[in-house]
Structures are given as structure tokens and as C-alpha cells.
Design an enzyme around this catalytic site. Structure first.
Site, short mmCIF file in Angstrom:
data_model
loop_
_atom_site.label_atom_id
_atom_site.label_comp_id
_atom_site.label_asym_id
_atom_site.label_seq_id
_atom_site.Cartn_x
_atom_site.Cartn_y
_atom_site.Cartn_z
N GLU A 1 13.31 106.31 96.67
CA GLU A 1 13.95 107.16 97.69
C GLU A 1 13.73 108.66 97.47
OE1 GLU A 1 15.13 106.21 100.50
OE2 GLU A 1 15.65 104.08 100.26
N ASP B 1 19.07 109.32 95.34
CA ASP B 1 20.29 109.82 96.00
C ASP B 1 21.56 109.48 95.21
OD1 ASP B 1 21.30 107.26 96.80
OD2 ASP B 1 20.30 107.37 98.73
N HIS C 1 14.12 102.07 98.94
CA HIS C 1 14.79 101.14 98.03
C HIS C 1 14.66 99.69 98.47
CE1 HIS C 1 18.21 101.31 94.80
NE2 HIS C 1 17.18 100.57 94.43
N ASP D 1 17.91 104.99 92.37
CA ASP D 1 17.76 105.64 93.67
C ASP D 1 18.10 107.11 93.46
OD1 ASP D 1 18.34 106.73 96.26
OD2 ASP D 1 18.65 104.71 97.04
N ASP E 1 23.02 104.42 92.51
CA ASP E 1 22.81 104.65 93.94
C ASP E 1 24.08 105.20 94.56
OD1 ASP E 1 22.04 104.41 96.68
OD2 ASP E 1 20.89 102.60 96.25
N ASP F 1 23.99 99.27 99.20
CA ASP F 1 22.83 98.54 99.72
C ASP F 1 23.13 97.06 99.86
OD1 ASP F 1 21.49 100.91 99.91
OD2 ASP F 1 20.26 100.62 98.14
N HIS G 1 24.77 104.41 97.48
CA HIS G 1 25.08 103.33 98.42
C HIS G 1 25.06 101.99 97.70
CE1 HIS G 1 22.90 106.65 100.43
NE2 HIS G 1 23.80 106.49 101.39
N HIS H 1 16.30 99.16 103.81
CA HIS H 1 16.62 99.81 102.54
C HIS H 1 18.12 99.82 102.29
CE1 HIS H 1 17.33 104.32 103.83
NE2 HIS H 1 17.89 103.49 104.67
#
Length: 341
Positions: A296, A253, A117, A251, A144, A148, A146, A161
Site C-alpha cells: 500500500e 497506512d 494489500h 501495510d 494495518d 481488511d 484497517h 484490498h
């Protein structure tokens, strides 16, 4: 918080083609340079093997596969002054920036196939520069687990990332916050009111404080659990101007690892299949999707390319595949008609 009201386009500006009528350009960026786990470099080919091109062509879309970009190898080194592989990350993002910029100039809809990412820096910086030059409003949906939004002072790993959103908001090393010379007139690529973080459920304590200080709008998993995906996406998409450029940074995830195991940083408790499908279908209903990252995906951690196949299925929904069998309600029907004008 919502994006500022857009400036009208100059009378001489080219008309903006609707997303459904733009040729789609696939751009592979096979690197895991910003990640802490190897394997995302194989993501672009896994998506191709899963049939991404054929799936989108099956919906009547014109596909141009530009192949893979080349860049420095992953040296797998320790952080230097708080950043792992900063020179290499800059090089990869510069190449992504150039490739995405070229497709936008041609009126194409770029899809970045990652890779990790950190590449969202190059992709979104190119989109932000393009929109600024045209006086066009921009909205970014960051799907996502996360945020980030780390900085070198907040994360011990130094993995970039985990920092692209912070860098896009101007918090990070100059070569990344000012990628390709920065924005016209200075300033960061993105402002807080242009961003919606969706599906977040793993945030470091210092990162959480920074997100709050910057005023980003976050639809975390607790919000999704309480309000449902429909209300979440209604809120995330509210206020889109007819000419708004909608960028989705997906992403993988973002998804629950029970259905998407092929990621380097899995976090339990993410959206399931139907929630994810509804998210993508409502984005498609808006008719505004104009650029996309898929990042990702880690085939080394997957089961018989299961996660790549799911990602392709969801991307199909972004481009019009729908489970809607009943007559749509008026507000959805209107959006669908607008998306096809």
C-alpha cells in the site's frame, strides 16, 4: 487467544534455518488491482529507489532481487457481483503465491513488495501451505489501520484490498479462499488464533461485527494508547514456539499519515515514528521473522519518496537495526542471542 501447540517436526525434516541466516528474496508485485486509488503499482520501485536492498545488505544480509512479477493491467471497472476486478485479483495472487512458494522451498526469506494489500492473499496462502506441509506453527502479524475483514455483502466499494484477511479465514469467493487448490485437508489458510491485528483504527460497522464473531485478537489504537506499544507487542508475540514461522504483513497506512503520507487510505491517529520503531525492534528481538509483505505504498501521493524512505528505515529495524544503546534487560538479551544462533 494464542496459536495451538505445534506438532514436532518429523525426524527427516530439514532443519529450519534461523531468519538471520536466510538469503532474502525481494519479489515485486506492481499492481493496484484491488485498491480504490491508483498508484500503489509504483510501490516496488519506490522501495528500491529508497535503497531497500543496500540498507539490508549493510546489515550483512544476502539479498536476491527477483525483479517484478507481471500480471493483468488494472481495468478500472465497477464491481461485478460485489467484487471489483476479481479475475485479475485472482491472477495476481496466483503469481504471488507461486513466487513466494518457490522462495520458501529454497529456504529463503521472501519479502513481497506491493502493490495493494489484496496481494497478502497470495503471500500468506503460500506461507500457510508451506507451514502446514512441515507441521510448523504460524503466527501472522497484520500491521494495518484497517482490519481488511470485509466481504462483498458488507462493503459497497467491492475493493478487494479491504477483504484479504476475511478471505484468508475462508470468507470470500472460492477462487481466493481456495487459492492454488486450498490447504491440505481443506479448511481456510488461517485460523483466528494465528492472527494478531495491530494498529487498527478504521473498521466498518458490519466488518467489526464479523471480526468479533470470528474471534480475532485485535490490538487497536485505543489499546496501544492505553497499554503502550511495548505491552502490545509483548502480547502479540507471546507464545511463539522456537520453530514458529512469523509472517509480518506491513501495510504502510499502519503508520500515522503525518509521518507516512504516501498511502491511498490514510487514517489519522496511527503509530508515530518511535512507536513504529519499537514495534519493529521487538519483532526482530523475537528472532522468528520468516516472511514479510510491504504493501500500500503509493508514491503518487508521497512527498519526495518520504514514506518509502521511512518504510525502508523500519524494515531495517525488523532485521536488526536497533536504537538500543544501554545493556539490554535479561529477557531482551536472551531473545537477541536466540535470534543469532
Amino acid at each position: 487467544m494464542h496459536a495451538n501447540a505445534p506438532s514436532p517436526h518429523p525426524a527427516t525434516a530439514d532443519p529450519i534455518p534461523r531468519p538471520a541466516h536466510r538469503p532474502i528474496a525481494l519479489i515485486g508485485a506492481p499492481t493496484d488491482i484491488g485498491a480504490g486509488v491508483r498508484g500503489a503499482s509504483m510501490g516496488p520501485e519506490a522501495l528500491r529507489v529508497a535503497g531497500l536492498q543496500a540498507a539490508l545488505q549493510g546489515h550483512g544480509l544476502q539479498l536476491l532481487d527477483r525483479g517484478n512479477l507481471s500480471g493483468p493491467a488494472n481495468p478500472w471497472q465497477a464491481p461485478v457481483q460485489g467484487y471489483r476486478h476479481l479475475p485479475e485479483v485472482v491472477q495476481w495472487n496466483q503469481r504471488v503465491f507461486d513466487a513466494v512458494s518457490a522462495e520458501l522451498r529454497l529456504g529463503h526469506l521472501p519479502i513481497l513488495l506491493g502493490g495493494d494489500h489484496c496481494l497478502g492473499l497470495g503471500s500468506i496462502s503460500a506461507v500457510a501451505r508451506h507451514c502446514a506441509a512441515r507441521g510448523q506453527p504460524l503466527r501472522v502479524l497484520w500491521l494495518d489501520a484497517h482490519a481488511d475483514f470485509n466481504t462483498s455483502a458488507l462493503t459497497p466499494s467491492g475493493n478487494l484490498h479491504g477483504m484479504p484477511m476475511a478471505c484468508l479465514c475462508g470468507l470470500g469467493p472460492g477462487p481466493l479462499t481456495q487459492l492454488a487448490g486450498g490447504m491440505p485437508g481443506g479448511g481456510p489458510a488461517l485460523r483466528a488464533q494465528q492472527i494478531r491485528l495491530i494498529g487498527v483504527r478504521s473498521v466498518d460497522p458490519g466488518e467489526k461485527r464479523l471480526v468479533h464473531e470470528q474471534g480475532l485478537e485485535v490490538f487497536d489504537m485505543r489499546y496501544i494508547d492505553e497499554a503502550g506499544m511495548r505491552q502490545t507487542m509483548q502480547q502479540a508475540l507471546v507464545g511463539l514456539d522456537a520453530d514458529c514461522h512469523l509472517h509480518v504483513s506491513f501495510d504502510v497506512d499502519f503508520l500515522d499519515p503525518d509521518i507516512a503520507p504516501g498511502v491511498g487510505t490514510p487514517v489519522p491517529g496511527g503509530p508515530g515514528y518511535r512507536e513504529a520503531q519499537l514495534c519493529m525492534e521487538m519483532i526482530a528481538d523475537s528472532g522468528r521473522l520468516a516472511s514479510l509483505d510491504i504493501v500500500e505504498l503509493n508514491p503518487a501521493l508521497d512527498l519526495r519518496n518520504r514514506t518509502a524512505l521511512l518504510a525502508v528505515d523500519l524494515v531495517e529495524s525488523l532485521f536488526g537495526k536497533s536504537t538500543l544503546m544501554r545493556v539490554p534487560p535479561p529477557e531482551i538479551g536472551t531473545a537477541l542471542v536466540a535470534a543469532r544462533i
